[in-house]
Design an enzyme around this catalytic site. Sequence first.
Site, PDB file in Angstrom:
ATOM      1  CB  SER A  32      13.719  15.386  -8.431  1.00 35.98           C
ATOM      2  OG  SER A  32      14.792  15.057  -9.279  1.00 35.98           O
ATOM      3  CE1 TYR A  64      15.744  20.692  -7.208  1.00 38.32           C
ATOM      4  CE2 TYR A  64      16.760  18.691  -8.062  1.00 38.32           C
ATOM      5  CZ  TYR A  64      15.687  19.558  -7.996  1.00 38.32           C
ATOM      6  OH  TYR A  64      14.551  19.290  -8.709  1.00 38.32           O
ATOM      7  CE  LYS A 120      12.432  19.618  -5.977  1.00 39.00           C
ATOM      8  NZ  LYS A 120      11.188  20.347  -6.067  1.00 39.00           N
TER       9      LYS A 120
HETATM   10  P1  NAD Z   1      11.185  26.182 -13.535  1.00 39.46           P
HETATM   11  O1  NAD Z   1      12.299  26.933 -12.904  1.00 39.46           O
HETATM   12  O2  NAD Z   1      10.927  26.383 -14.980  1.00 39.46           O
HETATM   13  O3  NAD Z   1       9.822  26.450 -12.743  1.00 39.46           O
HETATM   14  C1  NAD Z   1       9.781  26.761 -11.383  1.00 39.46           C
HETATM   15  C2  NAD Z   1       8.931  28.008 -11.236  1.00 39.46           C
HETATM   16  O4  NAD Z   1       8.816  28.329  -9.844  1.00 39.46           O
HETATM   17  C3  NAD Z   1       9.538  29.228 -11.922  1.00 39.46           C
HETATM   18  O5  NAD Z   1       8.543  29.853 -12.720  1.00 39.46           O
HETATM   19  C4  NAD Z   1       9.976  30.137 -10.777  1.00 39.46           C
HETATM   20  O6  NAD Z   1       9.878  31.500 -11.105  1.00 39.46           O
HETATM   21  C5  NAD Z   1       9.013  29.724  -9.687  1.00 39.46           C
HETATM   22  N1  NAD Z   1       9.489  29.896  -8.303  1.00 39.46           N
HETATM   23  C6  NAD Z   1      10.653  29.471  -7.772  1.00 39.46           C
HETATM   24  N2  NAD Z   1      10.714  29.772  -6.467  1.00 39.46           N
HETATM   25  C7  NAD Z   1       9.542  30.397  -6.155  1.00 39.46           C
HETATM   26  C8  NAD Z   1       9.006  30.929  -4.973  1.00 39.46           C
HETATM   27  N3  NAD Z   1       9.691  30.907  -3.829  1.00 39.46           N
HETATM   28  N4  NAD Z   1       7.775  31.480  -5.010  1.00 39.46           N
HETATM   29  C9  NAD Z   1       7.075  31.528  -6.173  1.00 39.46           C
HETATM   30  N5  NAD Z   1       7.538  31.033  -7.325  1.00 39.46           N
HETATM   31  C10 NAD Z   1       8.765  30.466  -7.328  1.00 39.46           C
HETATM   32  O7  NAD Z   1      11.442  24.623 -13.220  1.00 39.46           O
HETATM   33  P2  NAD Z   1      10.678  23.339 -13.747  1.00 39.46           P
HETATM   34  O8  NAD Z   1      11.636  22.573 -14.563  1.00 39.46           O
HETATM   35  O9  NAD Z   1       9.371  23.691 -14.292  1.00 39.46           O
HETATM   36  O10 NAD Z   1      10.512  22.563 -12.356  1.00 39.46           O
HETATM   37  C11 NAD Z   1       9.324  22.635 -11.603  1.00 39.46           C
HETATM   38  C12 NAD Z   1       9.498  21.788 -10.355  1.00 39.46           C
HETATM   39  O11 NAD Z   1       9.806  20.451 -10.725  1.00 39.46           O
HETATM   40  C13 NAD Z   1      10.636  22.255  -9.441  1.00 39.46           C
HETATM   41  O12 NAD Z   1      10.233  22.101  -8.104  1.00 39.46           O
HETATM   42  C14 NAD Z   1      11.756  21.302  -9.772  1.00 39.46           C
HETATM   43  O13 NAD Z   1      12.629  21.131  -8.686  1.00 39.46           O
HETATM   44  C15 NAD Z   1      10.989  20.030 -10.072  1.00 39.46           C
HETATM   45  N6  NAD Z   1      11.710  19.114 -10.943  1.00 39.46           N
HETATM   46  C16 NAD Z   1      12.220  19.570 -12.124  1.00 39.46           C
HETATM   47  C17 NAD Z   1      12.932  18.702 -12.950  1.00 39.46           C
HETATM   48  C18 NAD Z   1      13.552  19.194 -14.212  1.00 39.46           C
HETATM   49  O14 NAD Z   1      14.524  18.602 -14.665  1.00 39.46           O
HETATM   50  N7  NAD Z   1      13.037  20.225 -14.856  1.00 39.46           N
HETATM   51  C19 NAD Z   1      13.089  17.360 -12.571  1.00 39.46           C
HETATM   52  C20 NAD Z   1      12.534  16.932 -11.360  1.00 39.46           C
HETATM   53  C21 NAD Z   1      11.853  17.817 -10.551  1.00 39.46           C
HETATM   54  C1  WQD Z   2      21.609  14.338 -19.007  1.00 44.46           C
HETATM   55  C2  WQD Z   2      22.774  13.603 -19.620  1.00 44.46           C
HETATM   56  C3  WQD Z   2      24.894  14.431 -18.882  1.00 44.46           C
HETATM   57  C4  WQD Z   2      24.595  18.376 -20.733  1.00 44.46           C
HETATM   58  C5  WQD Z   2      19.425  16.930 -13.992  1.00 44.46           C
HETATM   59  C6  WQD Z   2      19.383  17.062 -12.497  1.00 44.46           C
HETATM   60  C7  WQD Z   2      18.263  16.242 -11.927  1.00 44.46           C
HETATM   61  C8  WQD Z   2      16.927  16.555 -12.608  1.00 44.46           C
HETATM   62  C9  WQD Z   2      17.050  16.559 -14.091  1.00 44.46           C
HETATM   63  C10 WQD Z   2      15.673  18.128 -11.292  1.00 44.46           C
HETATM   64  C11 WQD Z   2      23.894  13.298 -18.622  1.00 44.46           C
HETATM   65  C12 WQD Z   2      24.725  14.670 -20.360  1.00 44.46           C
HETATM   66  C13 WQD Z   2      24.334  17.092 -20.304  1.00 44.46           C
HETATM   67  C14 WQD Z   2      25.622  18.594 -21.682  1.00 44.46           C
HETATM   68  C15 WQD Z   2      26.018  16.237 -21.738  1.00 44.46           C
HETATM   69  N1  WQD Z   2      16.459  17.861 -12.253  1.00 44.46           N
HETATM   70  N2  WQD Z   2      25.042  16.031 -20.810  1.00 44.46           N
HETATM   71  N3  WQD Z   2      26.300  17.504 -22.152  1.00 44.46           N
HETATM   72  O1  WQD Z   2      22.063  15.493 -14.922  1.00 44.46           O
HETATM   73  O2  WQD Z   2      20.452  13.670 -15.609  1.00 44.46           O
HETATM   74  O3  WQD Z   2      19.627  15.568 -14.329  1.00 44.46           O
HETATM   75  O4  WQD Z   2      18.166  17.355 -14.515  1.00 44.46           O
HETATM   76  O5  WQD Z   2      15.241  17.446 -10.438  1.00 44.46           O
HETATM   77  O6  WQD Z   2      18.226  16.500 -10.577  1.00 44.46           O
HETATM   78  O7  WQD Z   2      20.616  16.594 -11.978  1.00 44.46           O
HETATM   79  O8  WQD Z   2      20.255  15.931 -16.666  1.00 44.46           O
HETATM   80  O9  WQD Z   2      20.161  17.032 -18.852  1.00 44.46           O
HETATM   81  O10 WQD Z   2      21.970  17.707 -17.224  1.00 44.46           O
HETATM   82  O11 WQD Z   2      22.078  15.483 -18.318  1.00 44.46           O
HETATM   83  O12 WQD Z   2      26.679  15.272 -22.199  1.00 44.46           O
HETATM   84  O13 WQD Z   2      25.911  19.729 -22.083  1.00 44.46           O
HETATM   85  O14 WQD Z   2      23.366  14.439 -20.620  1.00 44.46           O
HETATM   86  O15 WQD Z   2      26.225  14.075 -18.572  1.00 44.46           O
HETATM   87  O16 WQD Z   2      24.442  12.052 -18.982  1.00 44.46           O
HETATM   88  P1  WQD Z   2      20.724  15.113 -15.360  1.00 44.46           P
HETATM   89  P2  WQD Z   2      21.102  16.650 -17.773  1.00 44.46           P
END
Ligand code: NAD
Ligand code: WQD
Length: 339
Positions: free
Chosen positions: A126, A150, A154
């Site tokens: 991330s 978190y 990562k």
């Molecule tokens: P999500 O929660 O929709 O998907 C994660 C999936 O993993 C879920 O289906 C959950 O049930 C499963 N899971 C969690 N722990 C598990 C375990 N111990 N064993 C088996 N299954 C498990 O999240 P997402 O948004 O699809 O994110 C996927 C990956 O990408 C995550 O590792 C997250 O940290 C990373 N990521 C997400 C974002 C984001 O903003 N969505 C940004 C950067 C990185």
């Molecule tokens: C985006 C923008 C908020 C909600 C998060 C995690 C990051 C990554 C992605 C996994 C910001 C603003 C939000 C609301 C708002 N996940 N906002 N009102 O914080 O950039 O990132 O998700 O790896 O680790 O921190 O994403 O969508 O929460 O916010 O004004 O109700 O929207 O302040 O500027 P963020 P977000």
Amino acid sequence: MSNNILVTGGAGFIGSHTCVALAAAGYAPLILDNLGNSDVRVLERLAAITGQTPAFIEGDVRDRALLDRLFHENVISGVIHFAGLKAVGDSVADPVRYYDNNVNGTLVLAAAMQAAGVKTLIFSSSATVYGDPERSPIPESAPCRPANPYGHSKRMVEQVLADLQHAQPDWRVALLRYFNPVGAHESGLIGEHPQGKPNNLMPYVCQVAVGLRDRLAVHGGDYPTPDGTGVRDYVHVMDLAEGHVAALRHAARAPGLVTLNLGTGQGASVLDVVKAFERASGRAIAYEIGPRRPGDVPAYWGDPSLAQTTLGWQARRGLDQMCADSWRWQQANPKGYEN
Ligand code: NAD
Ligand code: WQD
């Protein structure tokens, strides 16, 4: 070489979309998910989109015996590891749970892969590993200073996998640092459905548009950005999904480790997103500018040029399409996979 790819967390938001891209590219995804943050009915939707129900095993990535069995019973050529917990606030409140799931989960997976001789691993990292960056666009060489458990989880996994690849140079590892994934598959059949009140901007905006929430609270209108609201690099989940396919193909070419930003390289403010969503949905999004959210960074976006030169991958879908696709999914599935 088999075309079976183990997709941990494949029932989740990014994982399910990646299964679509994998199937389109001729891979056979095998999903391992404990359904802790997803719904098994996503499988029917995947079947409707791809014409094939992906193989699914309900289970936890920390279950070593299960992994050993799975690698024994299937010829797996590579693993895409999405399984993890992702709520920043929860990670502050319960760090042990986060380190156990995200770090220990990866350790168990890597050990099982080692034992099975499977050496291709694509990991969901991330942009959160950068913390509050000195400048944008952020290159991969920027210092990593995660600001919460978190983000630390990562970064720790990145370190573990870099050490593993260093010790065993025949491994093929990609650490993919996603920026802000949003959008949905263009069919409107799969998408993001957070449980409870959404933390993230796009699902919140969707729920306002569909009438589930009154108004968006904009977290801060006094940032040093063009319109005073926070700026992020939103990237369409199908672009991300295709980035994983490109990473697998790259891994197949040669052993090694790559660390790559997956983003668009463009920043959009909260109000840019609101306006784009209004255009896409034809609905007004009520909002109110409120206080800043603790821990938020004012503005950042990625430099995705290394992913382009390394993988030949580039995000193709813009903010208008991200909003249109999110809206199509939300409108057709206001209760997620429940209908
Ligand atoms: P999500 O929660 O929709 O998907 C994660 C999936 O993993 C879920 O289906 C959950 O049930 C499963 N899971 C969690 N722990 C598990 C375990 N111990 N064993 C088996 N299954 C498990 O999240 P997402 O948004 O699809 O994110 C996927 C990956 O990408 C995550 O590792 C997250 O940290 C990373 N990521 C997400 C974002 C984001 O903003 N969505 C940004 C950067 C990185
Ligand atoms: C985006 C923008 C908020 C909600 C998060 C995690 C990051 C990554 C992605 C996994 C910001 C603003 C939000 C609301 C708002 N996940 N906002 N009102 O914080 O950039 O990132 O998700 O790896 O680790 O921190 O994403 O969508 O929460 O916010 O004004 O109700 O929207 O302040 O500027 P963020 P977000």
